[in-house]
Design a protein around this motif. Structure first.
Motif, PDB file in Angstrom:
ATOM      1  N   LEU A   8       0.838  -1.198   0.000  1.00 57.27           N
ATOM      2  CA  LEU A   8       0.000   0.000   0.000  1.00 57.27           C
ATOM      3  C   LEU A   8       0.875   1.251   0.000  1.00 57.27           C
ATOM      4  N   ARG A   9       1.866   1.282   0.857  1.00 63.37           N
ATOM      5  CA  ARG A   9       2.780   2.421   0.917  1.00 63.37           C
ATOM      6  C   ARG A   9       3.457   2.622  -0.428  1.00 63.37           C
ATOM      7  N   GLN A  10       3.922   1.530  -1.054  1.00 59.43           N
ATOM      8  CA  GLN A  10       4.611   1.641  -2.338  1.00 59.43           C
ATOM      9  C   GLN A  10       3.677   2.159  -3.430  1.00 59.43           C
ATOM     10  N   ALA A  15       2.253   6.532  -6.996  1.00 59.66           N
ATOM     11  CA  ALA A  15       1.258   7.456  -7.541  1.00 59.66           C
ATOM     12  C   ALA A  15       1.703   8.903  -7.352  1.00 59.66           C
ATOM     13  N   ILE A  16       2.286   9.204  -6.209  1.00 59.69           N
ATOM     14  CA  ILE A  16       2.787  10.558  -5.960  1.00 59.69           C
ATOM     15  C   ILE A  16       3.969  10.847  -6.896  1.00 59.69           C
ATOM     16  N   ALA A  17       4.891   9.888  -7.015  1.00 55.99           N
ATOM     17  CA  ALA A  17       6.075  10.074  -7.869  1.00 55.99           C
ATOM     18  C   ALA A  17       5.703  10.256  -9.337  1.00 55.99           C
ATOM     19  N   SER A  18       4.678   9.547  -9.778  1.00 52.82           N
ATOM     20  CA  SER A  18       4.284   9.635 -11.187  1.00 52.82           C
ATOM     21  C   SER A  18       3.446  10.871 -11.491  1.00 52.82           C
ATOM     22  N   GLY A  19       3.002  11.548 -10.431  1.00 53.60           N
ATOM     23  CA  GLY A  19       2.188  12.743 -10.633  1.00 53.60           C
ATOM     24  C   GLY A  19       0.704  12.466 -10.697  1.00 53.60           C
ATOM     25  N   SER A  20       0.293  11.202 -10.619  1.00 52.74           N
ATOM     26  CA  SER A  20      -1.145  10.915 -10.665  1.00 52.74           C
ATOM     27  C   SER A  20      -1.832  11.301  -9.353  1.00 52.74           C
ATOM     28  N   ILE A  21      -1.056  11.367  -8.289  1.00 52.97           N
ATOM     29  CA  ILE A  21      -1.524  11.930  -7.019  1.00 52.97           C
ATOM     30  C   ILE A  21      -0.466  12.921  -6.590  1.00 52.97           C
ATOM     31  N   ALA A  50      -9.842  -0.573  -5.419  1.00 53.30           N
ATOM     32  CA  ALA A  50      -9.504   0.209  -6.609  1.00 53.30           C
ATOM     33  C   ALA A  50      -8.000   0.179  -6.884  1.00 53.30           C
ATOM     34  N   MET A  51      -7.205  -0.010  -5.823  1.00 50.45           N
ATOM     35  CA  MET A  51      -5.752  -0.080  -5.967  1.00 50.45           C
ATOM     36  C   MET A  51      -5.282  -1.498  -6.266  1.00 50.45           C
ATOM     37  N   GLY A  52      -6.218  -2.436  -6.384  1.00 50.64           N
ATOM     38  CA  GLY A  52      -5.859  -3.804  -6.751  1.00 50.64           C
ATOM     39  C   GLY A  52      -5.686  -4.760  -5.586  1.00 50.64           C
ATOM     40  N   PHE A  53      -6.013  -4.316  -4.380  1.00 49.41           N
ATOM     41  CA  PHE A  53      -5.914  -5.197  -3.219  1.00 49.41           C
ATOM     42  C   PHE A  53      -7.197  -5.995  -3.079  1.00 49.41           C
ATOM     43  N   ASP A  54      -7.065  -7.276  -2.820  1.00 54.13           N
ATOM     44  CA  ASP A  54      -8.212  -8.157  -2.620  1.00 54.13           C
ATOM     45  C   ASP A  54      -8.136  -8.699  -1.191  1.00 54.13           C
ATOM     46  N   LEU A  55      -8.613  -7.888  -0.239  1.00 51.96           N
ATOM     47  CA  LEU A  55      -8.522  -8.251   1.167  1.00 51.96           C
ATOM     48  C   LEU A  55      -9.865  -8.749   1.684  1.00 51.96           C
TER      49      LEU A  55
END
Length: 72
Positions: A8-10, A15-21, A50-55
């Protein structure tokens, strides 16, 4: 659980590094769909999905307890 937190942290960092967030606030707002300033259990689970986690409910509840304790 630690592995989920690392992933999750990664994902947020990527997302922050890519500019999407642009920042942490925008990341928070992406989970806080109602705009209440709080993230409900439902919003949290939907954000993770939405981030792809299936918990499971149990796993997401454990994460919520961990984050809730960290915010106090």
């Amino acid at each position: 659980m630690r592995q989920v937190l690392r992933k999750l942290r990664q994902k947020v960092q990527d997302a922050i590094a890519s500019g999407s967030i642009e920042d942490d606030r925008e990341a928070f707002d992406s989970f806080d769909r109602s705009g209440s300033g709080r993230i409900s259990r439902s919003e949290f689970r939907q954000g993770l999905e939405a981030m792809g986690f299936d918990l499971t409910k149990k796993e997401s509840d454990a994460l919520i307890r961990r984050f809730d304790g960290a915010s106090k």
